[in-house]
Write an enzyme that holds these catalytic residues in place. Structure first.
Site, short mmCIF file in Angstrom:
data_model
loop_
_atom_site.label_atom_id
_atom_site.label_comp_id
_atom_site.label_asym_id
_atom_site.label_seq_id
_atom_site.Cartn_x
_atom_site.Cartn_y
_atom_site.Cartn_z
N GLU A 287 -5.27 -5.29 22.44
CA GLU A 287 -5.67 -4.39 21.36
C GLU A 287 -4.86 -3.10 21.36
O GLU A 287 -4.66 -2.48 20.32
CB GLU A 287 -7.17 -4.07 21.49
CG GLU A 287 -7.91 -4.19 20.19
CD GLU A 287 -9.41 -4.02 20.34
OE1 GLU A 287 -10.14 -4.82 19.74
OE2 GLU A 287 -9.85 -3.08 21.02
N HIS A 308 -3.15 -26.73 38.76
CA HIS A 308 -3.31 -28.15 38.48
C HIS A 308 -3.52 -28.41 36.99
O HIS A 308 -3.88 -29.53 36.60
CB HIS A 308 -4.48 -28.70 39.30
CG HIS A 308 -4.27 -28.59 40.77
ND1 HIS A 308 -3.81 -29.64 41.55
CD2 HIS A 308 -4.42 -27.53 41.61
CE1 HIS A 308 -3.70 -29.23 42.81
NE2 HIS A 308 -4.07 -27.96 42.88
N LYS A 422 -13.20 -9.13 9.36
CA LYS A 422 -14.54 -8.71 8.95
C LYS A 422 -14.67 -8.72 7.43
O LYS A 422 -15.71 -9.13 6.89
CB LYS A 422 -14.83 -7.31 9.49
CG LYS A 422 -14.92 -7.22 11.00
CD LYS A 422 -15.23 -5.80 11.44
CE LYS A 422 -15.26 -5.69 12.95
NZ LYS A 422 -15.53 -4.31 13.40
#
Length: 446
Positions: A287, A308, A422
């Site tokens: 951010e 792995h 948003k």
């Protein structure tokens, strides 16, 4: 104190070029310390460790004592982004790995809500609440951020119905704006105890405010030790020097990115307790630096498990990455490998050795292999996973983030891109005032 080792970068970087980037990082350090750079109204985090008031810590202790007296054994902490990741990473790092299975009763279990919109998650959280004695910490500057607001509406209603309005008022604590906003208004109306989200501290830098400290204290962990470690880091990192760990880290990661084409930084840990430290770190750097078409993409792995799964790609995949390895110098528990007469697993050569010795050798061997595979290695080391060292580590990454972002040429303290999703979400949910956007976005989708 946190140390940064660059030996794993020596085959990728010329010393004279590194010196140029140290100069750039020192210039960025000056910008951060002068408090005159972009985003300078969000620098309250810089002196939090040394300026946390004793009265605030006393208030936190009083709430925890009251909840203990009421028999509270489940605290639901509601928040999203920096309003939960800081507390989550500290609680996970400092708690027993199997605290839930051992059913330790010395402090409430702290669980998190409001960081997603999963109906199943919230329904199952309420299943847990029905079996426990519940309190709630709700964290939101505005009180209207969708994810935490939805969760709080559900949790608040449950607590009020179960315990009554009067008892709910002491079981709910709000951390919000000092003067305004929906949550502040509600807290005043209902009589909730409140703490302030400082105006000059952004969410991803808020772990040492009540946003992080109250949930951490509620979990029964060492808040004072955390602050002491951060305070020590604050003192060390304020010294302008080419050896300043934050300057060293910021200089090298920017050099690797700009000069060597390394666009991905992988934070590597070899201790499961640090998994959520990496999640907190990813938000902090993602951010802070990911804007204006710039930034280093933050990723993480948990070794040796991920050797792995992700190990193959890191060893031989696209050469766009470097690794920053969290090196814990010593374990706090002791398990020694024994001898087996049959030796069918062929491990008797390890008899008498500590597990952590094997872990360190796996770490060292991996770092060497990845260097040989073209992946530079930065090592960030600290003594052990305890409150003091964790506080120092968190503050180190915060301070280094400011230096690094200014070196990169971006404002570390805004996040304009967060609002885009948003607007689309509100339009799709048909929020009042979004009628035109709803129409436009439906035409795009259908």
């Amino acid at each position: 104190m946190v140390k940064v080792d660059l030996k794993g970068c020596s085959t990728f970087v010329k010393p004279e070029l590194y010196k140029e980037y140290v100069k750039k990082a020192l210039d960025a350090f000056d910008v951060l310390e002068s408090e005159k750079g972009a985003g300078n109204d969000f620098l309250g985090w810089k002196h939090l460790p040394s300026e946390v008031p004793a009265s605030m810590l006393a208030d936190i202790d009083a709430i925890c004592a009251d909840w203990k007296a009421r028999g509270v054994n489940l605290v639901i902490a509601i928040g999203i982004g920096g309003s939960y990741l800081g507390a989550k990473c500290v609680i996970e790092a400092l708690s027993h790995n199997f605290a839930k299975q051992l059913a330790k009763k010395d402090a409430p279990e702290v669980v998190f809500a409001g960081n997603n919109l999963s109906e199943e998650y919230l329904a199952e959280l309420m299943d847990l609440a029905a079996e426990r004695n519940v309190a709630c910490i709700v964290i939101s500057k505005s009180g209207t951020t969708t994810e935490p607001a939805v969760a709080f509406r559900v949790v608040k209603q449950y607590i009020e119905e179960r315990y009554g309005k009067a008892d709910a008022a002491v079981r709910i604590v709000a951390i919000t704006d000092a003067k305004k906003g929906a949550l502040k208004t509600l807290s005043t109306q209902e009589g909730y105890k409140t703490f302030v989200v400082p105006d000059n501290v952004g969410g991803r830098f808020s772990v040492l405010t009540p946003v992080g400290l109250l949930p951490i204290a509620a979990a029964g962990l060492d808040v004072k030790g955390l602050l002491e470690g951060a305070k020590e880091a604050e003192k060390v990192l304020a010294v302008k020097s080419e050896e300043n760990p934050a300057v060293v880290y910021a200089a090298m990661r920017n050099l690797l990115h700009t000069e060597c084409g390394k666009s991905v930084e992988i934070l590597v840990n070899y201790n499961p307790k640090l998994t959520f430290v990496a999640e907190w770190w990813k938000q902090l750097y993602g951010e802070s630096e990911g804007k204006d078409g710039k930034g280093i993409f933050p990723a993480s792995v948990n070794n040796t498990a991920d050797l792995h799964s992700m190990g193959q790609f890191i060893q031989e995949g696209t050469r766009v990455m470097f690794e920053t390895v969290l090196h814990v110098e010593k374990a706090q528990r002791s398990v020694v490998i024994g001898t087996d007469e049959q030796n069918l697993d062929q491990l008797n050569f390890l008899a008498g050795k500590h597990i952590e010795h094997c872990n360190h050798m796996a770490e060292l061997g991996t770092r060497l292999a990845h260097i040989d595979g073209g992946v530079p290695q930065i090592a960030v080391s600290f003594e052990k996973v305890d409150a003091f060292n964790l506080g120092a580590l968190l503050y180190f990454f915060e301070f280094a983030c400011g230096v690094s972002a200014y070196t990169l040429g971006v404002n570390p303290f805004n996040q304009p891109g967060v609002e885009a999703y948003k607007k689309n979400m509100f339009a799709l949910l048909e929020k009042p005032g979004y009628e035109e956007q709803t129409k436009a976005i439906r035409e795009r989708l259908y």
